[in-house]
Scaffold this motif. Structure first.
Motif, PDB file in Angstrom:
ATOM      1  N   ARG A 112       0.839  -1.214   0.000  1.00 24.75           N
ATOM      2  CA  ARG A 112       0.000   0.000   0.000  1.00 24.75           C
ATOM      3  C   ARG A 112       0.869   1.258   0.000  1.00 24.75           C
ATOM      4  NH1 ARG A 112      -3.309  -3.184   3.283  1.00 24.75           N
ATOM      5  NH2 ARG A 112      -2.339  -2.390   5.191  1.00 24.75           N
ATOM      6  N   ILE A 113       1.956   1.225   0.753  1.00 26.67           N
ATOM      7  CA  ILE A 113       2.837   2.394   0.798  1.00 26.67           C
ATOM      8  C   ILE A 113       3.518   2.590  -0.563  1.00 26.67           C
ATOM      9  CG2 ILE A 113       4.811   3.509   1.914  1.00 26.67           C
ATOM     10  CD1 ILE A 113       4.159   1.800   4.416  1.00 26.67           C
ATOM     11  N   ASP A 122       6.886   9.875  -5.535  1.00 30.49           N
ATOM     12  CA  ASP A 122       7.979   9.875  -4.560  1.00 30.49           C
ATOM     13  C   ASP A 122       8.870   8.675  -4.873  1.00 30.49           C
ATOM     14  OD1 ASP A 122       9.687   9.764  -2.404  1.00 30.49           O
ATOM     15  OD2 ASP A 122       8.130   9.989  -0.887  1.00 30.49           O
ATOM     16  N   TYR A 123       9.721   8.845  -5.856  1.00 28.50           N
ATOM     17  CA  TYR A 123      10.533   7.736  -6.355  1.00 28.50           C
ATOM     18  C   TYR A 123      11.646   7.344  -5.389  1.00 28.50           C
ATOM     19  CZ  TYR A 123       7.867   9.090 -10.401  1.00 28.50           C
ATOM     20  OH  TYR A 123       6.830   9.412 -11.228  1.00 28.50           O
ATOM     21  N   ALA A 124      12.119   8.293  -4.595  1.00 33.76           N
ATOM     22  CA  ALA A 124      13.152   7.973  -3.603  1.00 33.76           C
ATOM     23  C   ALA A 124      12.601   7.006  -2.559  1.00 33.76           C
ATOM     24  CB  ALA A 124      13.665   9.247  -2.937  1.00 33.76           C
ATOM     25  N   THR A 125      11.414   7.286  -2.066  1.00 30.84           N
ATOM     26  CA  THR A 125      10.813   6.396  -1.064  1.00 30.84           C
ATOM     27  C   THR A 125      10.429   5.072  -1.689  1.00 30.84           C
ATOM     28  OG1 THR A 125      10.044   8.313   0.207  1.00 30.84           O
ATOM     29  CG2 THR A 125       9.014   6.186   0.694  1.00 30.84           C
ATOM     30  N   GLU A 126       9.933   5.111  -2.907  1.00 29.48           N
ATOM     31  CA  GLU A 126       9.624   3.845  -3.587  1.00 29.48           C
ATOM     32  C   GLU A 126      10.886   2.995  -3.711  1.00 29.48           C
ATOM     33  OE1 GLU A 126       7.969   1.910  -7.753  1.00 29.48           O
ATOM     34  OE2 GLU A 126       7.966   4.089  -7.552  1.00 29.48           O
ATOM     35  N   ASN A 127      11.977   3.618  -4.108  1.00 25.52           N
ATOM     36  CA  ASN A 127      13.244   2.902  -4.230  1.00 25.52           C
ATOM     37  C   ASN A 127      13.678   2.332  -2.878  1.00 25.52           C
ATOM     38  OD1 ASN A 127      15.662   2.124  -5.772  1.00 25.52           O
ATOM     39  ND2 ASN A 127      16.674   3.606  -4.442  1.00 25.52           N
ATOM     40  N   PHE A 128      13.569   3.121  -1.820  1.00 25.92           N
ATOM     41  CA  PHE A 128      13.901   2.672  -0.477  1.00 25.92           C
ATOM     42  C   PHE A 128      13.065   1.449  -0.092  1.00 25.92           C
ATOM     43  CE2 PHE A 128      12.439   2.937   3.996  1.00 25.92           C
ATOM     44  CZ  PHE A 128      13.622   2.617   4.634  1.00 25.92           C
ATOM     45  N   GLN A 130      11.807  -0.864  -1.929  1.00 30.82           N
ATOM     46  CA  GLN A 130      12.016  -2.093  -2.710  1.00 30.82           C
ATOM     47  C   GLN A 130      12.737  -3.165  -1.895  1.00 30.82           C
ATOM     48  OE1 GLN A 130      10.457  -2.882  -5.553  1.00 30.82           O
ATOM     49  NE2 GLN A 130       9.505  -0.902  -5.144  1.00 30.82           N
ATOM     50  N   TRP A 131      13.615  -2.755  -1.000  1.00 32.54           N
ATOM     51  CA  TRP A 131      14.281  -3.723  -0.124  1.00 32.54           C
ATOM     52  C   TRP A 131      13.245  -4.471   0.711  1.00 32.54           C
ATOM     53  CZ3 TRP A 131      14.491  -4.673   5.086  1.00 32.54           C
ATOM     54  CH2 TRP A 131      15.457  -5.588   5.500  1.00 32.54           C
ATOM     55  N   PHE A 132      12.242  -3.740   1.218  1.00 34.38           N
ATOM     56  CA  PHE A 132      11.194  -4.345   2.039  1.00 34.38           C
ATOM     57  C   PHE A 132      10.304  -5.266   1.210  1.00 34.38           C
ATOM     58  CE2 PHE A 132      12.503  -0.722   4.513  1.00 34.38           C
ATOM     59  CZ  PHE A 132      12.521  -1.229   5.811  1.00 34.38           C
ATOM     60  N   VAL A 133      10.054  -4.905  -0.029  1.00 25.58           N
ATOM     61  CA  VAL A 133       9.260  -5.760  -0.921  1.00 25.58           C
ATOM     62  C   VAL A 133       9.952  -7.112  -1.064  1.00 25.58           C
ATOM     63  CG1 VAL A 133       8.408  -6.050  -3.292  1.00 25.58           C
ATOM     64  CG2 VAL A 133       8.200  -3.817  -2.153  1.00 25.58           C
ATOM     65  N   SER A 134      11.246  -7.095  -1.339  1.00 22.50           N
ATOM     66  CA  SER A 134      12.008  -8.346  -1.471  1.00 22.50           C
ATOM     67  C   SER A 134      12.063  -9.100  -0.149  1.00 22.50           C
ATOM     68  CB  SER A 134      13.440  -8.056  -1.939  1.00 22.50           C
ATOM     69  OG  SER A 134      13.421  -7.494  -3.215  1.00 22.50           O
ATOM     70  N   GLU A 135      12.294  -8.392   0.922  1.00 27.67           N
ATOM     71  CA  GLU A 135      12.379  -9.001   2.256  1.00 27.67           C
ATOM     72  C   GLU A 135      11.081  -9.711   2.623  1.00 27.67           C
ATOM     73  OE1 GLU A 135      13.982  -9.892   6.135  1.00 27.67           O
ATOM     74  OE2 GLU A 135      14.870  -9.482   4.187  1.00 27.67           O
TER      75      GLU A 135
END
Length: 174
Positions: A112-113, A122-128, A130-135
């Motif tokens: 959702r975020i 907000d591409y910087a936060t989206e990029n940040f 991505q680690w959580f998506v994989s995790e």
């Protein structure tokens, strides 16, 4: 004063609120895993207790990672209050089923975020994130693998002992 501070960051207020909610969710997950570790230990499942202690630490690391990101980008990171968590469980299987449901809820929240960061550009936060998506993909897989042990090994006789023994290997062979 709030408006003056907001001008010094590109972080949108909506994203900041969502990230702080995620900080709280990660803190709650950490507390839930501590309760699960305690239950497992009290009931003789030492490997499962160690597994949940490790999971609790990881959730705390996730919380701190988001907290630090909020501060790094000029947002306001809020230290979360954690409500009381469930301390008792019916069975060892129930503990692991509860853990899987918790991981699924965290995955849905992260998604959702990410969706909101795209809407806000907000591409910087989206990029940040991505680690959580994989995790979360890994976390859900580990939780499902643990539950599969109950079906493969069975809970009768020495089954719970064998399941607890096998739990020690989950996540370590990746």
């Amino acid at each position: 004063m709030r408006d003056l501070l907001r001008q010094r960051t590109s972080l949108k207020e909506e994203i900041e609120i969502l990230l702080n909610s995620q900080v709280k969710m990660e803190a709650e997950a950490s507390a839930k895993y501590l309760a699960m570790a305690s239950w497992c230990d009290r009931n003789g499942f030492r490997n499962s207790a160690k597994y949940f202690m490790k999971q609790s630490g990881e959730e705390r690391e996730h919380m701190v990672k988001i907290f630090n990101y909020l501060m790094f980008v000029g947002g306001t990171a809020v230290s979360p209050e954690v409500p009381a968590v469930k301390q008792e469980f019916a069975t060892l299987r129930n503990v692991f089923e509860t853990a899987l449901q918790s991981e699924i809820a965290v995955t849905q929240s992260i998604n959702r975020i990410v969706t909101q960061t795209r809407k806000e550009e907000d591409y910087a936060t989206e990029n940040f994130l991505q680690w959580f998506v994989s995790e979360q993909t890994e976390e859900e897989d580990n939780a499902r693998r643990a539950i599969e042990l109950f079906d493969v090994i069975g809970e009768e006789g020495q089954g719970l002992y064998m399941i607890d023994k096998a739990i020690a290997k989950i996540g370590s062979d990746d």
